[in-house]
Motif scaffolding. Sequence first.
Motif, PDB file in Angstrom:
ATOM      1  N   UNK A   1       0.832  -1.215   0.000  1.00 29.54           N
ATOM      2  CA  UNK A   1       0.000   0.000   0.000  1.00 29.54           C
ATOM      3  C   UNK A   1       0.864   1.261   0.000  1.00 29.54           C
ATOM      4  N   UNK A   2       0.482   2.231  -0.805  1.00 28.19           N
ATOM      5  CA  UNK A   2       1.228   3.484  -0.870  1.00 28.19           C
ATOM      6  C   UNK A   2       2.504   3.397  -1.670  1.00 28.19           C
ATOM      7  N   UNK A   3       2.622   2.362  -2.508  1.00 31.89           N
ATOM      8  CA  UNK A   3       3.828   2.214  -3.315  1.00 31.89           C
ATOM      9  C   UNK A   3       4.026   3.437  -4.201  1.00 31.89           C
ATOM     10  N   UNK A   4       5.264   3.856  -4.359  1.00 31.82           N
ATOM     11  CA  UNK A   4       5.602   5.020  -5.176  1.00 31.82           C
ATOM     12  C   UNK A   4       5.419   4.684  -6.651  1.00 31.82           C
ATOM     13  N   UNK A   5       4.525   5.444  -7.315  1.00 30.53           N
ATOM     14  CA  UNK A   5       4.262   5.223  -8.736  1.00 30.53           C
ATOM     15  C   UNK A   5       5.221   6.067  -9.562  1.00 30.53           C
ATOM     16  N   UNK A   6       6.113   5.401 -10.271  1.00 26.93           N
ATOM     17  CA  UNK A   6       7.127   6.117 -11.037  1.00 26.93           C
ATOM     18  C   UNK A   6       6.809   6.180 -12.524  1.00 26.93           C
ATOM     19  N   UNK A   7       5.601   5.774 -12.933  1.00 26.54           N
ATOM     20  CA  UNK A   7       5.150   5.886 -14.317  1.00 26.54           C
ATOM     21  C   UNK A   7       6.173   5.298 -15.296  1.00 26.54           C
ATOM     22  N   UNK A   8       6.872   6.174 -16.052  1.00 25.27           N
ATOM     23  CA  UNK A   8       7.841   5.696 -17.033  1.00 25.27           C
ATOM     24  C   UNK A   8       9.195   5.359 -16.402  1.00 25.27           C
ATOM     25  N   UNK A   9       9.405   5.716 -15.124  1.00 25.77           N
ATOM     26  CA  UNK A   9      10.703   5.519 -14.483  1.00 25.77           C
ATOM     27  C   UNK A   9      10.759   4.268 -13.626  1.00 25.77           C
ATOM     28  N   UNK A  10      11.778   4.220 -12.764  1.00 22.68           N
ATOM     29  CA  UNK A  10      12.018   3.071 -11.900  1.00 22.68           C
ATOM     30  C   UNK A  10      12.217   3.558 -10.478  1.00 22.68           C
ATOM     31  N   UNK A  11      11.595   2.880  -9.531  1.00 24.62           N
ATOM     32  CA  UNK A  11      11.712   3.255  -8.120  1.00 24.62           C
ATOM     33  C   UNK A  11      12.966   2.625  -7.528  1.00 24.62           C
ATOM     34  N   UNK A  12      13.789   3.435  -6.860  1.00 31.12           N
ATOM     35  CA  UNK A  12      15.013   2.957  -6.236  1.00 31.12           C
ATOM     36  C   UNK A  12      15.131   3.539  -4.837  1.00 31.12           C
ATOM     37  N   UNK A  13      15.690   2.741  -3.912  1.00 35.52           N
ATOM     38  CA  UNK A  13      15.944   3.206  -2.549  1.00 35.52           C
ATOM     39  C   UNK A  13      17.396   3.665  -2.485  1.00 35.52           C
ATOM     40  N   UNK A  14      17.585   4.944  -2.169  1.00 29.23           N
ATOM     41  CA  UNK A  14      18.920   5.523  -2.097  1.00 29.23           C
ATOM     42  C   UNK A  14      19.268   5.772  -0.636  1.00 29.23           C
ATOM     43  N   UNK A  15      20.463   5.343  -0.239  1.00 24.26           N
ATOM     44  CA  UNK A  15      20.893   5.496   1.137  1.00 24.26           C
ATOM     45  C   UNK A  15      20.807   6.960   1.568  1.00 24.26           C
TER      46      UNK A  15
END
Length: 357
Positions: free
Chosen positions: A217-231
């Motif tokens: 739930x609440x996932x980040x929608x990046x449309x044409x991009x890609x979701x990444x976790x940055x330190x």
Amino acid sequence: MHCICAEDHGGTQCEYKIADCENGGYKQDEKCVCAKGFNGANCQYADSTITIDSVELIINVVVQIVNREFQDTFTNESSTEYKTFIRDFKRQMKGIYDNESLTLKDIKINKIWNGSIYVDHELIIKAKFQPNISALHDDISNQIKKRLLDSEPAKDTCSGSDVMCLNRMNINVTRNNVPADIDWCKFLTPNDTREFYFQYGNGTNYTCASKCTMGVPGRLNCNYGECRVIAKSGPQCLCPDTNEFWYSGESCDSRISRPGVIGGVTAALIVLILTAIIAFILCRRRKSKGNQELLTNKNIDFTNPDEMESEWTSGQNMTGHPPAEGNKFTPNLQNVDIFKKVQIRRPTLIRTPESSD
């Protein structure tokens, strides 16, 4: 046992240079080998989902060695006697603790004191994770104590200078208290990313999800991009860079066609250049037409000698304005037809009395 490496080196034996690798990664064969929980060419990204399948537990153990005498030099951790004793003790105890069911990562010495010799030490054990961590702790503690009691150094028949014999009646095994409601995602995930993870799902594995995890739930929608976790920064949308489109926006929701932009700019430049050329040509034509109209409006009859004489002696130039002082008049013969016949009055001969003679 494991090596503690300097900041610029990594690997099981500190044999690799970290170079440009981030978050604990190190260079091997010109590529970064990332630490657990990280990925990317330079290990710059944290995994969007971390599954905790194992956990490190600390078990505290105190044993009494009965066939050795405590020395005053043992109080100095830098002394040769202390270092030799600790090396021999760890070697013997590692053989007791480490087996197929338990993975011993390290033995940490807390304190030693007189009486023959008491040794207070901690065992760092890697075990398979289970949700009931208290029960897991108790089970491992019991296994450790049983292995100590069943070991050769703890038997009554123990002897010899090469073995540290243990008093089986004075073996104490305890565990650190772990809260039952501990959030393992805040405890076992990488330091710079812990605040971005939360527990998700059920089962034997403990799953730590982020806003980049599929289906949460609440996932980040990046449309044409890609979701990444940055330190240190957390989940972010990284927009792609392709030959077809430019992408923009925090959620990569806007895109512009590269060929369209390039074609539009090219067309605009062509139109601008053509407009400038046309304006230049019209300006030249307008100027030439103005000169022709000036000559036409003067209505000079070049076949009439009287009119020609009047025009040439009027003191004006062909533009209709008096010439500047000191300048010579230069006629403009652009519109003179040199092939047209011009009739000139025949000169009248005037005779004087002198000439009649």
